[in-house]
Design a protein around this motif. Structure first.
Motif, mmCIF file in Angstrom:
data_model
loop_
_atom_site.group_PDB
_atom_site.id
_atom_site.type_symbol
_atom_site.label_atom_id
_atom_site.label_comp_id
_atom_site.label_asym_id
_atom_site.label_seq_id
_atom_site.Cartn_x
_atom_site.Cartn_y
_atom_site.Cartn_z
ATOM 1 N N LYS A 286 0.822 -1.168 -0.040
ATOM 2 C CA LYS A 286 0.036 -0.141 -0.040
ATOM 3 C C LYS A 286 0.950 1.260 0.039
ATOM 4 C CE LYS A 286 -2.303 0.631 3.676
ATOM 5 N NZ LYS A 286 -3.409 0.519 4.956
ATOM 6 N N PRO A 287 0.800 2.124 -0.977
ATOM 7 C CA PRO A 287 1.670 3.127 -1.100
ATOM 8 C C PRO A 287 1.408 4.554 -0.076
ATOM 9 C CG PRO A 287 0.380 3.231 -2.706
ATOM 10 C CD PRO A 287 -0.260 2.140 -2.128
ATOM 11 N N GLU A 288 1.200 4.391 0.932
ATOM 12 C CA GLU A 288 1.035 5.302 1.947
ATOM 13 C C GLU A 288 2.383 5.338 2.919
ATOM 14 O OE1 GLU A 288 -2.714 5.047 3.979
ATOM 15 O OE2 GLU A 288 -3.769 4.399 2.034
ATOM 16 N N TYR A 289 3.326 6.387 2.550
ATOM 17 C CA TYR A 289 4.397 6.304 3.176
ATOM 18 C C TYR A 289 4.405 6.937 4.368
ATOM 19 C CZ TYR A 289 5.438 4.387 -1.387
ATOM 20 O OH TYR A 289 5.332 3.663 -2.457
ATOM 21 N N ALA A 290 5.418 6.806 5.346
ATOM 22 C CA ALA A 290 6.114 7.642 6.459
ATOM 23 C C ALA A 290 7.399 8.026 5.987
ATOM 24 C CB ALA A 290 5.788 6.918 7.618
ATOM 25 N N TRP A 291 8.207 8.866 6.784
ATOM 26 C CA TRP A 291 9.411 9.102 6.469
ATOM 27 C C TRP A 291 10.389 9.107 7.988
ATOM 28 C CZ3 TRP A 291 10.450 9.801 1.601
ATOM 29 C CH2 TRP A 291 9.482 9.999 0.604
ATOM 30 N N ILE A 292 11.517 8.734 7.854
ATOM 31 C CA ILE A 292 12.473 8.635 9.096
ATOM 32 C C ILE A 292 13.823 9.322 8.895
ATOM 33 C CG2 ILE A 292 13.534 6.459 8.027
ATOM 34 C CD1 ILE A 292 12.346 6.429 11.517
ATOM 35 N N GLN A 293 14.159 9.786 9.783
ATOM 36 C CA GLN A 293 15.420 10.665 10.036
ATOM 37 C C GLN A 293 15.959 10.042 11.410
ATOM 38 O OE1 GLN A 293 15.131 14.568 9.211
ATOM 39 N NE2 GLN A 293 17.171 15.107 9.725
ATOM 40 N N SER A 294 17.193 9.175 11.336
ATOM 41 C CA SER A 294 17.700 8.780 12.197
ATOM 42 C C SER A 294 19.124 8.392 11.969
ATOM 43 C CB SER A 294 17.083 7.472 12.798
ATOM 44 O OG SER A 294 17.798 6.992 13.924
ATOM 45 N N ASP A 295 20.052 8.626 12.940
ATOM 46 C CA ASP A 295 21.557 8.181 12.684
ATOM 47 C C ASP A 295 21.567 6.966 13.461
ATOM 48 O OD1 ASP A 295 21.204 8.928 15.718
ATOM 49 O OD2 ASP A 295 22.971 10.399 15.412
ATOM 50 N N ARG A 296 20.597 6.344 13.916
ATOM 51 C CA ARG A 296 20.749 4.812 14.372
ATOM 52 C C ARG A 296 20.538 3.615 13.373
ATOM 53 N NH1 ARG A 296 17.381 3.155 17.810
ATOM 54 N NH2 ARG A 296 15.541 4.329 17.316
ATOM 55 N N THR A 297 19.975 4.080 12.183
ATOM 56 C CA THR A 297 19.880 3.061 11.231
ATOM 57 C C THR A 297 21.031 2.175 10.815
ATOM 58 O OG1 THR A 297 19.574 4.469 9.328
ATOM 59 C CG2 THR A 297 17.881 3.940 10.405
ATOM 60 N N LYS A 298 20.897 0.930 10.643
ATOM 61 C CA LYS A 298 22.369 0.168 10.088
ATOM 62 C C LYS A 298 21.774 -0.505 8.772
ATOM 63 C CE LYS A 298 24.015 -0.767 14.484
ATOM 64 N NZ LYS A 298 23.859 0.540 15.065
ATOM 65 N N GLU A 299 22.874 -0.896 8.000
ATOM 66 C CA GLU A 299 22.559 -1.446 6.584
ATOM 67 C C GLU A 299 21.467 -2.533 6.837
ATOM 68 O OE1 GLU A 299 23.388 -1.904 2.478
ATOM 69 O OE2 GLU A 299 24.418 -0.470 4.142
ATOM 70 N N ARG A 300 21.466 -3.342 7.607
ATOM 71 C CA ARG A 300 20.551 -4.267 7.709
ATOM 72 C C ARG A 300 18.980 -3.680 7.811
ATOM 73 N NH1 ARG A 300 22.501 -4.601 13.228
ATOM 74 N NH2 ARG A 300 21.080 -4.057 14.664
ATOM 75 N N HIS A 301 18.846 -2.744 8.183
ATOM 76 C CA HIS A 301 17.656 -1.963 8.311
ATOM 77 C C HIS A 301 17.106 -1.476 6.817
ATOM 78 C CE1 HIS A 301 18.851 -1.197 12.418
ATOM 79 N NE2 HIS A 301 18.143 -2.315 12.371
ATOM 80 N N LEU A 302 18.003 -1.354 5.973
ATOM 81 C CA LEU A 302 17.623 -0.830 4.760
ATOM 82 C C LEU A 302 16.744 -1.741 3.773
ATOM 83 C CD1 LEU A 302 20.918 0.945 3.737
ATOM 84 C CD2 LEU A 302 18.802 1.919 5.030
ATOM 85 N N VAL A 303 15.964 -1.182 2.879
ATOM 86 C CA VAL A 303 15.019 -1.904 2.043
ATOM 87 C C VAL A 303 15.044 -1.258 0.820
ATOM 88 C CG1 VAL A 303 13.102 -0.861 2.591
ATOM 89 C CG2 VAL A 303 12.906 -3.107 1.830
#
Length: 152
Positions: A52-69
């Motif tokens: 479903k194309p209903e997006y949120a947005w994230i801004q964090s310096d805690r994300t890691k490579e494994r959290h990417l899609v």
């Protein structure tokens, strides 16, 4: 089921793909407008499966490579928010907004990314997870409990 065709075999789903849990975010890191990366959440999957194309947005310096899609990645939901289990375990193929220019987004901890060891298995896994959702849930819980502890 009958004889297995030559060259085919029987494998467990854990032999076909890797299962990775998403990013556990703070409310202050999630936005409704695009300050940074697209954020794939529970709200991006229709009840009964599909993206479903209903997006949120994230801004964090805690994300890691494994959290990417990436666009085209296969995900399933590991958290339920409906009373009759119309989300848990259902799959979707990720796609980004048409004007999004980044190659990656972030996916939430309520989602598990399913990364096939061989890309030829992606469509099979998608349909298998969709059509065997109830049966898959019990096995899926075992895999996740072994990988992450009993957090579901």
């Amino acid at each position: 089921m009958g004889e297995i065709p030559e060259g085919w075999g029987v494998k467990s789903i854990s032999e076909l793909a890797d299962f990775v849990k998403g990013f556990s975010y703070k409310g202050s890191e999630k936005f409704t407008e695009p300050p940074s990366k697209v954020f794939v959440t529970l709200n991006n999957v229709y009840e009964g499966g599909g993206f479903k194309p209903e997006y949120a947005w994230i801004q964090s310096d805690r994300t890691k490579e494994r959290h990417l899609v990436r666009e085209g990645d296969l995900i399933i939901l590991n958290t339920e928010q409906t009373k009759d289990r119309r989300l848990l375990g259902f799959p979707a193929i990720v796609y980004f907004p048409h004007n999004y220019r980044d190659e990656t987004g972030v996916f939430s901890h309520h989602i598990t990314k399913v990364t096939p060891f061989d890309d030829r298995y992606k469509n099979y896994l998608h349909f298998h997870l969709y059509f065997t959702q109830i049966e898959t849930l019990s096995f899926y819980r075992i895999i996740l409990a072994q990988s992450f502890g009993d957090w579901m």
